[in-house]
Motif scaffolding. Sequence first.
Motif, PDB file in Angstrom:
ATOM      1  N   VAL A  67     -28.392   7.207 -67.565  1.00  0.00           N
ATOM      2  CA  VAL A  67     -29.706   7.093 -66.945  1.00  0.00           C
ATOM      3  C   VAL A  67     -30.333   8.479 -66.879  1.00  0.00           C
ATOM      4  N   SER A  68     -31.563   8.595 -67.373  1.00  0.00           N
ATOM      5  CA  SER A  68     -32.286   9.868 -67.301  1.00  0.00           C
ATOM      6  C   SER A  68     -33.448   9.703 -66.340  1.00  0.00           C
ATOM      7  N   GLU A  69     -33.478  10.496 -65.313  1.00  0.00           N
ATOM      8  CA  GLU A  69     -34.637  10.465 -64.413  1.00  0.00           C
ATOM      9  C   GLU A  69     -35.853  10.975 -65.183  1.00  0.00           C
ATOM     10  N   PRO A  70     -37.020  10.352 -64.978  1.00  0.00           N
ATOM     11  CA  PRO A  70     -38.198  10.791 -65.733  1.00  0.00           C
ATOM     12  C   PRO A  70     -38.689  12.161 -65.268  1.00  0.00           C
TER      13      PRO A  70
END
Length: 389
Positions: A30-33
């Motif tokens: 998961v990549s935080e925006p």
Amino acid sequence: MDLGRDSIESQLRAALAEREAQGLLRRLRVSEPFTGHTAPDGTLRFASNDYLGLARHPRLVAAAQEAAGRYGAGSAASRLVCGNLPVHAALDEALAAFKGREAALGFSSGYAAALGTIPALAGREDTVIVDKLSHASLIDGAKLSGARLRVFPHNDLGYLEKLLKTECARARRILIVTEAVFSMDGDTAPLREIVALKEKHEGRAWLLVDEAHATGIFGPGGRGLAAALGVADRIEVEMGTLSKALGSSGGFIAGSRLLIDTLVNHARSAIYSTAPNPASCGAALEALKLVGEAEGETRRKALWTAIARFAAGTGLPAASPIFPIVLGSEEKALAASAKLAEQGIVLPAIRYPTVPKGKARLRASLTAEATAEEIDRLAEALFGERSRG
Ligand SMILES: *Cc1c(COP(=O)(O)O)cnc(C)c1O
């Protein structure tokens, strides 16, 4: 009824275990925006395709919201049924104007554009000739078409010329397929020369150029590499994506009215799929506006300044925002990526099958948001002494 074969479940487990043993297993993270290159966790990241920093631009976000409010969260049907909303027509028209072509057609993704377009233009009696380093979507489209698939070594004009000659003698028609900026190598295709070779077989050979990584970045107003080289109107099929420099999502094809009419009738990924999401179309329309304005020009300039700085610091060629650092084995690439991670720099290791075996690499991509300090830190981490000149 056990025939001595493993269950599907154990076959799938074995295949994943084998990938893992080869250092090829992939996992979703998961990549935080975020915008720019410094992530919320403080790490430096150079992997985005959001070259102009538009994906979270307030104007694009507002346009997406506005389009969703007006047209809904979904398009409700395919374009040929009742899903062809005013926002789709407006986007097609804006794309044609952006590219300076008669017509354009938006797809839900660049991948869908390739998968629909190549089989709409070539079939069993035909030959598709592709550059060896072409994106998976182009290869998949070519395979799906059922046409004879011939591959030429990357940017090898002599080989392409030979293939054209032999294939023209046997095939009903030829479709040459290449990228403008190669996604994993960052170099560009010699489009003028390819156009000239294609024109020796006038009428029987067409050229498709995938401008995924050039749209918004190269050429006047960000129209692409073909426009930059002055050959756009000699390329029958211009493909692009809305999901990279244009900060939205979706893909498109631009060209003649005849081409677009053909796609509306034969491109299965457009016919049998719900029309692109209204919010994405709204955002893309705003992006097309923005890249043509002074702000677009400023962002393009900032991007090219970043590219020049990183190239000067590393000795790598300043061809595009994409910089491959080819290391060889999967292990080497993974180890280099892990070492950078220790310094708070996230550069993914790109491995087979995205790139050929033995050509595993780190791939850095720059955006207009990159600061001089971030660029220098990356150059230093990668090349140490060399980056200090
Ligand atoms: C990303 C990419 C695509 C696919 O575009 P999407 O809109 O992400 O589906 C097609 N061709 C090339 C060269 C790409 O890099």
